[in-house]
Design a protein around this motif. Structure first.
Motif, PDB file in Angstrom:
ATOM      1  N   ILE A  77       0.637  -1.168  -0.022  1.00  0.00           N
ATOM      2  CA  ILE A  77      -0.028   0.126  -0.013  1.00  0.00           C
ATOM      3  C   ILE A  77       0.924   1.147  -0.069  1.00  0.00           C
ATOM      4  N   HIS A  78       1.907   1.256   0.832  1.00  0.00           N
ATOM      5  CA  HIS A  78       2.901   2.163   1.074  1.00  0.00           C
ATOM      6  C   HIS A  78       3.478   2.694  -0.605  1.00  0.00           C
ATOM      7  N   TRP A  79       4.173   1.443  -1.046  1.00  0.00           N
ATOM      8  CA  TRP A  79       4.732   1.574  -2.086  1.00  0.00           C
ATOM      9  C   TRP A  79       3.885   2.411  -3.437  1.00  0.00           C
ATOM     10  N   VAL A  80       2.428   1.795  -3.479  1.00  0.00           N
ATOM     11  CA  VAL A  80       1.817   2.249  -4.540  1.00  0.00           C
ATOM     12  C   VAL A  80       1.296   3.614  -4.357  1.00  0.00           C
ATOM     13  N   ARG A  81       1.211   3.997  -2.974  1.00  0.00           N
ATOM     14  CA  ARG A  81       0.738   5.404  -2.844  1.00  0.00           C
ATOM     15  C   ARG A  81       1.732   6.147  -2.989  1.00  0.00           C
ATOM     16  N   LEU A  82       3.069   5.911  -2.662  1.00  0.00           N
ATOM     17  CA  LEU A  82       4.215   6.729  -3.109  1.00  0.00           C
ATOM     18  C   LEU A  82       4.351   7.004  -4.604  1.00  0.00           C
ATOM     19  N   THR A  83       4.106   5.965  -5.224  1.00  0.00           N
ATOM     20  CA  THR A  83       4.355   5.810  -6.814  1.00  0.00           C
ATOM     21  C   THR A  83       3.117   6.964  -7.286  1.00  0.00           C
ATOM     22  N   GLU A  96      -1.532  17.306  -4.793  1.00  0.00           N
ATOM     23  CA  GLU A  96      -2.028  15.912  -4.718  1.00  0.00           C
ATOM     24  C   GLU A  96      -0.647  15.192  -4.260  1.00  0.00           C
ATOM     25  N   ALA A  97       0.480  15.246  -4.855  1.00  0.00           N
ATOM     26  CA  ALA A  97       1.521  14.559  -4.276  1.00  0.00           C
ATOM     27  C   ALA A  97       1.840  14.546  -2.950  1.00  0.00           C
ATOM     28  N   MET A  98       1.824  16.024  -2.223  1.00  0.00           N
ATOM     29  CA  MET A  98       2.194  16.373  -1.070  1.00  0.00           C
ATOM     30  C   MET A  98       1.085  15.564  -0.225  1.00  0.00           C
ATOM     31  N   LYS A  99      -0.218  15.610  -0.626  1.00  0.00           N
ATOM     32  CA  LYS A  99      -1.260  14.985  -0.078  1.00  0.00           C
ATOM     33  C   LYS A  99      -0.988  13.578   0.214  1.00  0.00           C
ATOM     34  N   LEU A 100      -0.589  12.772  -0.701  1.00  0.00           N
ATOM     35  CA  LEU A 100      -0.353  11.565  -0.892  1.00  0.00           C
ATOM     36  C   LEU A 100       0.933  11.181   0.208  1.00  0.00           C
ATOM     37  N   TYR A 101       1.866  12.144   0.068  1.00  0.00           N
ATOM     38  CA  TYR A 101       3.226  11.793   0.974  1.00  0.00           C
ATOM     39  C   TYR A 101       2.732  11.903   2.430  1.00  0.00           C
ATOM     40  N   ASN A 102       2.008  12.996   2.525  1.00  0.00           N
ATOM     41  CA  ASN A 102       1.535  13.227   4.034  1.00  0.00           C
ATOM     42  C   ASN A 102       0.655  12.069   4.412  1.00  0.00           C
ATOM     43  N   ILE A 103      -0.161  11.434   3.808  1.00  0.00           N
ATOM     44  CA  ILE A 103      -0.692  10.270   4.301  1.00  0.00           C
ATOM     45  C   ILE A 103       0.457   9.158   4.746  1.00  0.00           C
ATOM     46  N   GLU A 104       1.418   9.109   3.986  1.00  0.00           N
ATOM     47  CA  GLU A 104       2.377   8.100   4.352  1.00  0.00           C
ATOM     48  C   GLU A 104       3.089   8.187   5.399  1.00  0.00           C
ATOM     49  N   ASN A 107       1.576   7.216   8.739  1.00  0.00           N
ATOM     50  CA  ASN A 107       1.346   5.686   8.465  1.00  0.00           C
ATOM     51  C   ASN A 107       2.063   5.075   9.803  1.00  0.00           C
ATOM     52  N   GLN A 108       1.510   4.475  10.661  1.00  0.00           N
ATOM     53  CA  GLN A 108       1.967   4.131  11.784  1.00  0.00           C
ATOM     54  C   GLN A 108       2.528   2.451  11.726  1.00  0.00           C
ATOM     55  N   GLU A 109       2.151   1.798  10.459  1.00  0.00           N
ATOM     56  CA  GLU A 109       2.658   0.727  10.491  1.00  0.00           C
ATOM     57  C   GLU A 109       3.883   0.422   9.684  1.00  0.00           C
ATOM     58  N   LEU A 110       4.466   1.654   9.276  1.00  0.00           N
ATOM     59  CA  LEU A 110       5.834   1.535   8.603  1.00  0.00           C
ATOM     60  C   LEU A 110       6.732   1.600   9.390  1.00  0.00           C
ATOM     61  N   THR A 118       9.835   8.441   2.675  1.00  0.00           N
ATOM     62  CA  THR A 118       8.729   9.257   2.185  1.00  0.00           C
ATOM     63  C   THR A 118       8.939  10.812   2.831  1.00  0.00           C
ATOM     64  N   LYS A 119       9.869  11.106   4.020  1.00  0.00           N
ATOM     65  CA  LYS A 119      10.327  12.250   4.204  1.00  0.00           C
ATOM     66  C   LYS A 119      11.402  12.832   3.135  1.00  0.00           C
ATOM     67  N   LEU A 120      12.040  11.873   2.671  1.00  0.00           N
ATOM     68  CA  LEU A 120      12.966  12.484   1.502  1.00  0.00           C
ATOM     69  C   LEU A 120      12.141  13.068   0.280  1.00  0.00           C
ATOM     70  N   ARG A 121      11.149  12.531  -0.033  1.00  0.00           N
ATOM     71  CA  ARG A 121      10.214  12.844  -0.896  1.00  0.00           C
ATOM     72  C   ARG A 121       9.476  14.199  -0.703  1.00  0.00           C
ATOM     73  N   ILE A 122       9.233  14.390   0.503  1.00  0.00           N
ATOM     74  CA  ILE A 122       8.505  15.518   1.133  1.00  0.00           C
ATOM     75  C   ILE A 122       9.510  16.799   0.913  1.00  0.00           C
ATOM     76  N   ILE A 123      10.618  16.652   1.580  1.00  0.00           N
ATOM     77  CA  ILE A 123      11.578  17.743   1.405  1.00  0.00           C
ATOM     78  C   ILE A 123      12.078  18.149  -0.067  1.00  0.00           C
ATOM     79  N   ASP A 124      12.166  17.077  -1.139  1.00  0.00           N
ATOM     80  CA  ASP A 124      12.484  17.328  -2.231  1.00  0.00           C
ATOM     81  C   ASP A 124      11.273  18.062  -3.023  1.00  0.00           C
ATOM     82  N   LEU A 125       9.946  17.655  -2.530  1.00  0.00           N
ATOM     83  CA  LEU A 125       8.949  18.480  -3.053  1.00  0.00           C
ATOM     84  C   LEU A 125       8.860  19.848  -2.490  1.00  0.00           C
ATOM     85  N   LEU A 126       9.170  20.153  -1.417  1.00  0.00           N
ATOM     86  CA  LEU A 126       9.115  21.370  -0.768  1.00  0.00           C
ATOM     87  C   LEU A 126      10.266  22.430  -1.397  1.00  0.00           C
TER      88      LEU A 126
END
Length: 168
Positions: A77-83, A96-104, A107-110, A118-126
């Motif tokens: 689920i994590h991998w698909v949502r990140l994709t 929309e990308a930021m919304k999906l990254y923030n969901i992940e 995610n307490q199961e990760l 995921t944090k790397l993606r958020i920082i890159d997007l910022l």
């Protein structure tokens, strides 16, 4: 036979015959909706759409795949949502990308490495959004939590780039 068909689809994909690959993957996907091989085949079809630049179709296919993944499979689920987030980012839909990254990120199961990916993606997007101060703060907060050496290296590169943009 399923593994052979998945391998055959991959072979067609490598040979740059995506229509043949999709045909094989569709055969596998139609055998079941939620078995691992069906999910894998559906993922491959979405991946081909993405590689061809058909981002709306890739997002549609990955979104359908996301709905089919059993909840007991948080990693997939994590991998698909990140994709899906990555495709949105690459096609310019940053919100929309930021919304999906923030969901992940919440995610307490990760495991921590998945959270940091995921944090790397958020920082890159910022950074792409020129929110460099916010990106720097996220970088500095995340660096002590990074355990994997490759992620630490990526985080340090992002930080250096941000500092350069800020003239520091």
């Amino acid at each position: 036979i399923v593994i052979v068909k998945l391998a055959l689809g991959e072979l067609y994909n490598i040979k740059k015959e995506p229509s043949q690959a999709i045909k094989i993957y569709e055969e596998v996907a139609n055998l079941s909706k939620n078995e691992w091989y069906s999910l894998e085949a559906r993922s491959k079809i979405a991946e081909i759409s993405r590689s061809q630049g058909n981002f709306p179709e890739a997002i549609r296919l990955y979104t359908e795949l996301l709905k089919a993944i059993p909840s007991k499979d948080p990693w997939r689920i994590h991998w698909v949502r990140l994709t899906i987030g990555d495709i949105n980012r690459d096609s310019g839909n940053m919100e929309e990308a930021m919304k999906l990254y923030n969901i992940e990120i919440n995610n307490q199961e990760l495991r921590i490495d998945a959270v940091m990916e995921t944090k790397l993606r958020i920082i890159d997007l910022l950074q792409r959004l020129n929110k460099n101060e916010e990106a720097l703060k996220a970088c500095e907060e995340s660096l002590p939590k990074v355990a994997q050496l490759n992620q630490k290296g990526q985080m340090l590169l992002l930080k250096a780039n941000i500092l350069q943009r800020l003239g520091k």
